[in-house]
Design a protein around this motif. Structure first.
Motif, PDB file in Angstrom:
ATOM      1  N   ARG A 116       0.793  -1.230   0.000  1.00  0.00           N
ATOM      2  CA  ARG A 116       0.000   0.000   0.000  1.00  0.00           C
ATOM      3  C   ARG A 116       0.824   1.278   0.000  1.00  0.00           C
TER       4      ARG A 116
ATOM      5  N   HIS B 237       3.269   2.026  -1.706  1.00  0.00           N
ATOM      6  CA  HIS B 237       3.861   2.345  -2.998  1.00  0.00           C
ATOM      7  C   HIS B 237       2.827   2.899  -3.972  1.00  0.00           C
TER       8      HIS B 237
ATOM      9  N   ARG C 185       3.280  -0.964  -7.198  1.00  0.00           N
ATOM     10  CA  ARG C 185       2.401  -1.983  -6.614  1.00  0.00           C
ATOM     11  C   ARG C 185       2.186  -3.135  -7.575  1.00  0.00           C
TER      12      ARG C 185
END
Ligand code: MN
Length: 375
Positions: free
Chosen positions: A18, A20, A25
């Motif tokens: 989360r 990133h 992600r």
């Protein structure tokens, strides 16, 4: 006859990452599948007999069904005798209603080479006259004070068989679990149970610390591909050979491709900026998750140079985050504009400016003077 095992754990399929951005992600989520796939390929290329996952194959008990399907599809490619999957503390098994394992069972039941280890009972294999006994210790919850290994003391052991314990949790001296919340085991206890070898998961750093050898009572797989900037290894797993019910040799595998790199720099000159650029250029923009933390003092011109440099890097790298804390550099023009010649401030700042040994001091002093004159 050699029994060959590939040992992994803490694959954390479905980890959300989360903190990133979107692109990172996606890349990180994908990498966890791809690294597992590479590890299965390595296991097949080296004709491994068993592929053992010591917990936390999945990041949670509520991981999405498509992720489970994809994972099973990868594990099913294993060409050896069996894939043994132990529930860890993130993907614990709390009965047949546990979402992740209910779905896993449904998807994997058609593949006879995948075995889910949900019960504390011996799993036995016979191979060319040799007996291999596995002693699984699944986690029943996210946390737990006592180790799950105690059932083995009273279990029937074949003392001429290869006897392998599979467990997930902290090991005193290896991890940082001061509160004993993760099924903490101790090395002397593990050694005293009377098994040949322990294949463990939970601590994301591999143990032993040497990449090859012939003696170790226990193995910590380490996460198979880096999961954060704190991960200092390139992703790990073990290739283990056993002969005559004894460990013959171990070798570390590195299935990971992604690397987290944080560059923390203080910039004062044009030269610092070109050094930073050089460092970034030396990294692989497709596999490095780059995190720049830049501070310091630069003139307007130097700041323009830095921004151009950062733009270049951000264009090149798939994922790059930048944390900037750059102050305006105080030069003689600034001093002359702000402070009349001969004043204390002018003399102090000019002296500090001339001190090349301490390039930060003039900015610091200027900040202080500004603070005082404003208040
Ligand atoms: Mn764990």
């Amino acid at each position: 006859m050699t029994i060959r095992i590939v040992h992994t754990a803490d694959n954390h399929i479905g980890m959300p990452f989360r903190q990133h951005g979107d692109e990172a992600r996606k890349q990180l989520l994908e990498e966890r599948f791809e690294a597992l796939e590479r590890l299965i390929e390595t296991a097949n290329d080296s004709h491994a007999d068993f592929f053992i996952i010591s917990g936390d194959l999945f990041d949670s008990t509520r991981v999405k069904t498509p992720y489970i399907e994809r994972t099973v599809g990868i594990l099913n490619k294993f060409s050896g005798t069996s894939v043994l999957v132990l529930p860890g503390n993130h993907d614990f098994y709390a009965g047949d209603d546990t979402e992740v394992w209910k779905r896993f069972h449904k998807v994997s039941s058609e593949f006879s080479n995948i075995e889910l280890l949900t019960t504390t009972s011996v799993v036995t294999f016979e191979m060319s006259g040799e007996t291999i006994q596995f002693f699984p210790c699944p986690c029943p919850s996210k946390t737990g004070k006592d180790p799950m290994t105690s059932w083995i003391a009273n279990a029937e052991k074949n003392l001429s068989a290869l006897r392998i314990g599979i467990a997930h949790g902290n090991v005193t001296g290896l991890g940082l679990d001061a509160n004993d919340r993760y099924f903490t085991m101790t090395m002397p206890d593990l050694e005293a149970i009377g098994l040949t070898t322990w294949l463990l998961g939970h601590i994301h750093v591999p143990f032993p610390t040497t990449s090859s050898g012939s003696k170790s009572q226990l193995f910590m797989a380490g996460t198979h591909t880096p999961d954060s900037v704190r991960c200092k290894h390139p992703g790990s797993a073990w290739l283990l050979d056993f002969e005559q019910s004894q460990l013959k040799s171990y070798k570390r595998l590195s299935p990971g491709k992604i690397r987290f790199v944080r560059i923390d720099r203080t910039l004062h000159t044009i030269n610092d900026i070109s050094e930073l650029q050089k460092t970034c250029d030396s990294l692989d923009p497709d596999t490095v998750i780059l995190d720049l933390k830049l501070s310091g003092q630069l003139s307007t011109e130097e700041q323009n140079e830095l921004h151009q440099s950062i733009q270049k890097v951000q264009k090149l790298f798939r994922t790059c985050t930048v944390d900037l804390d750059i102050k305006n550099k105080i030069d003689s023009d600034t001093i002359a504009t702000l402070y009349p010649q001969g004043t204390l401030a002018e003399r102090l700042l000019s002296t500090l400016l001339a001190d090349n040994q301490h390039p930060n001091d003039v900015t610091l002093a200027h900040d202080l003077i500004q603070e005082i004159s404003i208040s």
